[in-house]
Scaffold this motif. Structure first.
Motif, PDB file in Angstrom:
ATOM      1  N   GLU A 117      41.618  52.467  -5.471  1.00  0.00           N
ATOM      2  CA  GLU A 117      40.616  52.349  -6.531  1.00  0.00           C
ATOM      3  C   GLU A 117      39.280  52.936  -6.061  1.00  0.00           C
ATOM      4  O   GLU A 117      38.607  53.646  -6.810  1.00  0.00           O
ATOM      5  CB  GLU A 117      40.502  50.871  -6.940  1.00  0.00           C
ATOM      6  CG  GLU A 117      39.796  50.625  -8.246  1.00  0.00           C
ATOM      7  CD  GLU A 117      38.290  50.587  -8.098  1.00  0.00           C
ATOM      8  OE1 GLU A 117      37.595  51.281  -8.865  1.00  0.00           O
ATOM      9  OE2 GLU A 117      37.809  49.867  -7.207  1.00  0.00           O
ATOM     10  N   ARG A 121      37.291  56.060  -7.683  1.00  0.00           N
ATOM     11  CA  ARG A 121      35.920  55.900  -8.192  1.00  0.00           C
ATOM     12  C   ARG A 121      34.967  56.913  -7.560  1.00  0.00           C
ATOM     13  O   ARG A 121      34.077  57.446  -8.230  1.00  0.00           O
ATOM     14  CB  ARG A 121      35.419  54.482  -7.899  1.00  0.00           C
ATOM     15  CG  ARG A 121      34.202  54.108  -8.735  1.00  0.00           C
ATOM     16  CD  ARG A 121      33.547  52.789  -8.323  1.00  0.00           C
ATOM     17  NE  ARG A 121      34.477  51.704  -8.111  1.00  0.00           N
ATOM     18  CZ  ARG A 121      34.137  50.538  -7.557  1.00  0.00           C
ATOM     19  NH1 ARG A 121      32.882  50.320  -7.175  1.00  0.00           N
ATOM     20  NH2 ARG A 121      35.028  49.587  -7.379  1.00  0.00           N
ATOM     21  N   ALA A 143      45.081  52.681 -10.637  1.00  0.00           N
ATOM     22  CA  ALA A 143      43.759  52.723 -10.010  1.00  0.00           C
ATOM     23  C   ALA A 143      43.002  53.985 -10.418  1.00  0.00           C
ATOM     24  O   ALA A 143      41.813  53.940 -10.729  1.00  0.00           O
ATOM     25  CB  ALA A 143      43.896  52.663  -8.482  1.00  0.00           C
ATOM     26  N   SER A 146      41.642  54.603 -14.475  1.00  0.00           N
ATOM     27  CA  SER A 146      40.358  54.062 -14.930  1.00  0.00           C
ATOM     28  C   SER A 146      39.288  55.139 -14.956  1.00  0.00           C
ATOM     29  O   SER A 146      38.297  55.014 -15.666  1.00  0.00           O
ATOM     30  CB  SER A 146      39.874  52.962 -13.987  1.00  0.00           C
ATOM     31  OG  SER A 146      40.658  51.821 -14.113  1.00  0.00           O
TER      32      SER A 146
ATOM     33  N   SER B 284      42.438  47.040  -9.308  1.00  0.00           N
ATOM     34  CA  SER B 284      41.427  47.065  -8.249  1.00  0.00           C
ATOM     35  C   SER B 284      41.939  46.559  -6.912  1.00  0.00           C
ATOM     36  O   SER B 284      41.650  47.151  -5.875  1.00  0.00           O
ATOM     37  CB  SER B 284      40.214  46.220  -8.646  1.00  0.00           C
ATOM     38  OG  SER B 284      39.620  46.752  -9.801  1.00  0.00           O
TER      39      SER B 284
END
Lengths: 410, 410
Positions: A117, A121, A143, A146, B284
């Motif tokens: 994740e 990100r 993950a 998103s 997550s």
């Protein structure tokens, strides 16, 4: 006073656009249904709790809690980077894998799921491209998704497409290639291992694309037979001369070797990348539970190698049972992988058989569960595949369950 | 073979645009410097480990590890929603706070920092607006900023601006208002409490904006004197008739009452919002460490109320010591808040005094540390402010430290 009671309990119009890409994991939804004791489950892929080193873990908690100074630091906030003695253990472990590094190259995460994740990100803007195999680990897709990427497909063993082909497709998709992601050893879901030559080609491709490589090593320690293939990070450090010049982020975890319950994993990467990931860790949950890291340090020091040996022996027997049962019972037209380690066999059914439909019948008529394969494809293809895990049932149950399942296929 | 060794150990061109908004927490960087034993630190705001219920926690670990079934589930993967008995304890706790709810309204998180990050991820697209107080909790700014919002300012006690004013500013900024965020009780960093009337106004405003309210209650249990103000979620449930029609997401944590080391907090909200947040939890890090949740359940059941009483008594004495020392030593032109609970006093220095410059001198010349206030402003203003925490030093050290600090200001 204005009273405008909420007309709805949803805030859909207030969600970020990324919310539309957040989906439930079929596996985790399945797991909830599998508490029924009469089901033989090949679904989970979770470790057998009989392997957990309870005595060592129990003693570690007791020792820490009995020492007021250790207890105070175990129960307090701690550094985002990780508990230094655990980080030092990981540094030594990476060295043994051919990756000389220092504390600056490590951040401790809540298992490797959190590592995935974080890297999603850090790297993905909407419409960027993530290069993954098809099938791939569905938790990685969760993950990454998103952050609204598009996916393109790596085919390591067949030779990948040209860098230009990936770059052009990524540009047409509205972004660029941000990373390659693989589970090189006994991968989830197929159980297959990427050869050393194919790893070199993947490193070449990633170098040409000038992008990081996310190497997910969740199962790498669980080899039953054959020869270890060096990890891609070791190969890349050998090429580039130093971990700080490597483009590989190595995702490690104790979940499949010691226990998943403490939620402890790590990322090993260039110090520059780790500095960014530490910021993300800070913003995400400050730090991993200090006491869990202290326990994991003691347990890894006490019995990591021994636990790996025990796990290999147990899962090897179960893999053998599963491969034997598949060979004995599956009809012609069904094929499967022969993993040299890990927890999974990947089955390809005849083209007209739908894995999800088969699962419904399997649970209802044969009391057997597995994961339909399409969940592991970013594009939802692979309808005629399924993932079987041999990690939990006994060898006898495996034989029985596969026989029952095969009857439904045949 | 193409060998293109990485020319750099950074992957800056590969980062998502959000990476530029990820910054280190000044506090956490400061904390690293404060291991020097001769420094009197008002910086941290972390709980005094002398309060941790070590015996109860130690016994909980021992009991769980001694029972093979409990140990097996404590060390295994578990549900993303949270450990059901802990969730049930939280449901009861929320009921006592005036929020009748069920398991469907709760998700367990790694402390409330993870709750902030999840809600930021769910709600914020780039250029959306988050409404926050100035100053506000800097960890919230860190969590939200990854999702590239702009910030606009709530002034609960002075009366906020009109809904139209916020909406128009948000539209001019390229997005819309996605939530209001407050720490209503003994807030970090000011120690102040938002009155019931101002809470009603905030609920009115949020209703007019049709956006969720993030209510961060990290310090709410630590009231030393005065009358409890109902939590905003209880007020909103009273208005709307049901938790599932409430727009408030209540962020709870055990970090300031029992221990932060296990990383256990929760979100209580409408079932629809919780379902989304559970998906985010899955993606997550799968789940919070099961054993930590089992321990927290036992500890909360055994001694939550008692621990809260102990913490209130200890911190009340330290607050008194700090307020007395400030009154005795600070020169004219310096003002500060008089918190009725929590861990913080907020000091406003004369306009020409820079908090960051003062900190450098304070550490070097007076061996005293604190957090310069500008870190708590989304726009970096508040240069002449500082946050003082009385949570860790003894009353004598507080008196001594404030006297030394005041000399530098005067």
């Amino acid at each position: 006073m204005t009273t405008a009671p909420a007309a709805t309990n949803e805030f859909e119009p207030r969600y970020a656009s990324r919310a539309s890409r957040m989906k439930a994991s079929e596996i985790r939804e399945l797991l909830k249904l599998l508490d029924q004791p009469d089901i033989i489950s090949f679904a989970g892929g979770i470790p057998d709790p009989a392997l957990f080193p309870n005595d060592v873990i129990g003693k570690a908690y007791a020792d820490i809690m009995a020492d007021p100074k250790q207890a105070a630091s175990g129960l307090q906030y701690s550094t985002s980077e990780g508990y230094p003695p655990l980080v030092d253990w990981i540094v030594g472990h990476m060295g043994r894998l051919g990756v000389p590094c220092t504390r600056d190259n490590i951040v401790v995460t809540n298992g490797s799921q959190q590592a995935l994740e974080f890297l999603g990100r850090l790297l993905l803007s909407p419409n960027d491209t993530a290069l993954v195999t098809a099938p791939t680990y569905l938790g990685a897709l969760q993950a990454f998704s998103s952050y609204e990427p598009r996916y393109d497909t790596l085919t390591p063993e067949k030779g990948n497409r040209t860098p230009a082909s990936y770059t052009e497709a990524a540009a047409a998709g509205g972004g660029s290639v941000k990373f390659t992601y693989v589970v090189p050893d006994f991968g989830n879901p197929t159980g297959e291992t990427i050869s050393q030559a194919a790893r070199q080609s993947l490193l070449d491709l990633s170098a040409e694309l000038d992008c990081p490589v996310l190497e997910d090593t969740a199962y790498a320690a669980l080899r039953f037979e054959g020869t270890d293939v060096p990890c891609m990070q070791a190969m890349d450090v050998a090429r580039s001369g130093h971990i700080d010049r490597s483009r590989v982020a190595y995702l490690g975890t104790f979940s499949k070797t010691l226990t998943p319950g403490l939620r402890v994993g790590w990322i090993c990467a260039s110090a520059a990348l780790i500095r960014r990931l530490v910021l993300i860790k800070q913003a995400s949950d400050l730090n991993c539970a200090a006491i869990n890291q202290m326990v994991m340090h003691r347990v890894a020091t006490a019995c990591y190698a021994e636990q790996v040996q025990k796990a290999r022996a147990l899962y090897r027997g179960r893999r053998d049972a599963m491969l034997a049962a598949l060979a004995a019972h599956m009809p012609v037209g069904v094929t499967w992988t022969k993993p040299e380690g890990g927890l999974f066999v990947w089955v390809t059914l005849p083209p007209h058989v739908d894995g999800a439909a088969l699962l419904k019948r399997a649970v209802a008529e044969a009391k057997v569960a597995f994961v339909p394969g399409h969940a592991f494809y970013a594009d939802g293809s692979g309808r005629n595949t399924m993932r079987l895990s041999y990690s939990l049932p006994s060898e006898a149950k495996i034989a029985d369950g596969i026989a029952r399942l095969a009857k439904l296929v045949g």
